[in-house]
Design a protein around this motif. Structure first.
Motif, PDB file in Angstrom:
ATOM      1  N   ALA A  77      10.316  44.522 -62.484  1.00  0.00           N
ATOM      2  CA  ALA A  77      10.144  43.637 -61.317  1.00  0.00           C
ATOM      3  C   ALA A  77       9.907  44.423 -60.026  1.00  0.00           C
ATOM      4  CB  ALA A  77      11.384  42.750 -61.173  1.00  0.00           C
ATOM      5  N   GLN A  78      10.520  45.598 -59.931  1.00  0.00           N
ATOM      6  CA  GLN A  78      10.356  46.436 -58.746  1.00  0.00           C
ATOM      7  C   GLN A  78       8.997  47.133 -58.724  1.00  0.00           C
ATOM      8  OE1 GLN A  78      13.797  48.972 -58.927  1.00  0.00           O
ATOM      9  NE2 GLN A  78      15.161  47.413 -58.036  1.00  0.00           N
TER      10      GLN A  78
ATOM     11  N   PRO B 117       5.854  43.803 -58.832  1.00  0.00           N
ATOM     12  CA  PRO B 117       6.375  42.522 -58.303  1.00  0.00           C
ATOM     13  C   PRO B 117       5.404  41.362 -58.442  1.00  0.00           C
ATOM     14  CG  PRO B 117       5.769  44.035 -56.531  1.00  0.00           C
ATOM     15  CD  PRO B 117       5.678  44.813 -57.792  1.00  0.00           C
TER      16      PRO B 117
END
Length: 201
Positions: A195-196, A199
């Protein structure tokens, strides 16, 4: 799934060869996706008469075998269609181990996923254990998964082979979901990192 380590219990003799999955759980009982409640229908066509009454000649209806936790069976147990309901029905009845000279591959693998131990032994060993099972409820068989040994009521021992990974899963009580959940912290770490780094996904 319950852990399987060591079992001492009554063994029921089923010398028939080619006991298929339709014999274990007939097709009309495949409407459920629940693992429970199928034990009453296990071996239904052999276990019950046409009027629904119990067949007194069927081994699991005999008083000495109603609490059987082990089945000693003829060759090629679990052949036929690939229905997971078959091990579900046996497990729900209370069976924790099946001993035979051979099993159908899909049934064999489904047993492990449902906490049941299928044991392959040579014909000579199965013959001895079959005779031992015929003694009834006073003859209790021991299945020791950790040491991979089946012991008859007379103390005769038979060693069996098992895949180390399947053995580990049974002894730890891990089905496919349990195996996944054992890695949940690694999965969470991966998902957070993903997710980082991405994104937009």
């Amino acid at each position: 799934m319950d852990k399987f380590e060591k079992l001492t219990g009554i063994a029921a003799p089923m010398p028939l060869v080619n006991i298929d999955t339709d014999m274990i759980i007939p097709k009309q009982y495949l409407k459920t996706i629940k693992r429970t409640g199928l034990g009453v229908h296990a071996f239904a066509e052999m276990r019950y008469l046409d009027d629904g009454a119990e067949n007194p000649d069927f081994v699991l209806n005999k008083p000495q075998y109603r609490e059987a936790q082990v089945i000693v069976a003829g060759d090629n147990f679990g052949c036929g269609s690939s229905r997971e309901h078959a091990p579900w029905a046996l497990a729900d009845f209370g069976v924790k181990a099946v001993i035979s000279t051979s099993f159908a591959d899909i049934f064999y693998n489904n047993c492990f996923k449902n906490g049941m131990l299928p044991i392959v032994l040579p014909q000579e060993a199965v013959d001895v254990l079959m005779k031992d099972a015929e003694k009834g409820s006073n003859a209790r068989m021991t299945v020791d998964l950790e040491n991979q040994v089946v012991t008859s009521s007379d103390g005769e021992e038979f060693r069996f082979e098992i895949d180390p990974f399947k053995k580990h899963c049974l002894m730890e009580g891990l089905d496919d979901i349990g195996l996944t959940m054992a890695k949940v912290s690694d999965i969470d770490t991966f998902e957070t990192g993903l997710a980082q780094s991405r994104p937009w996904v």
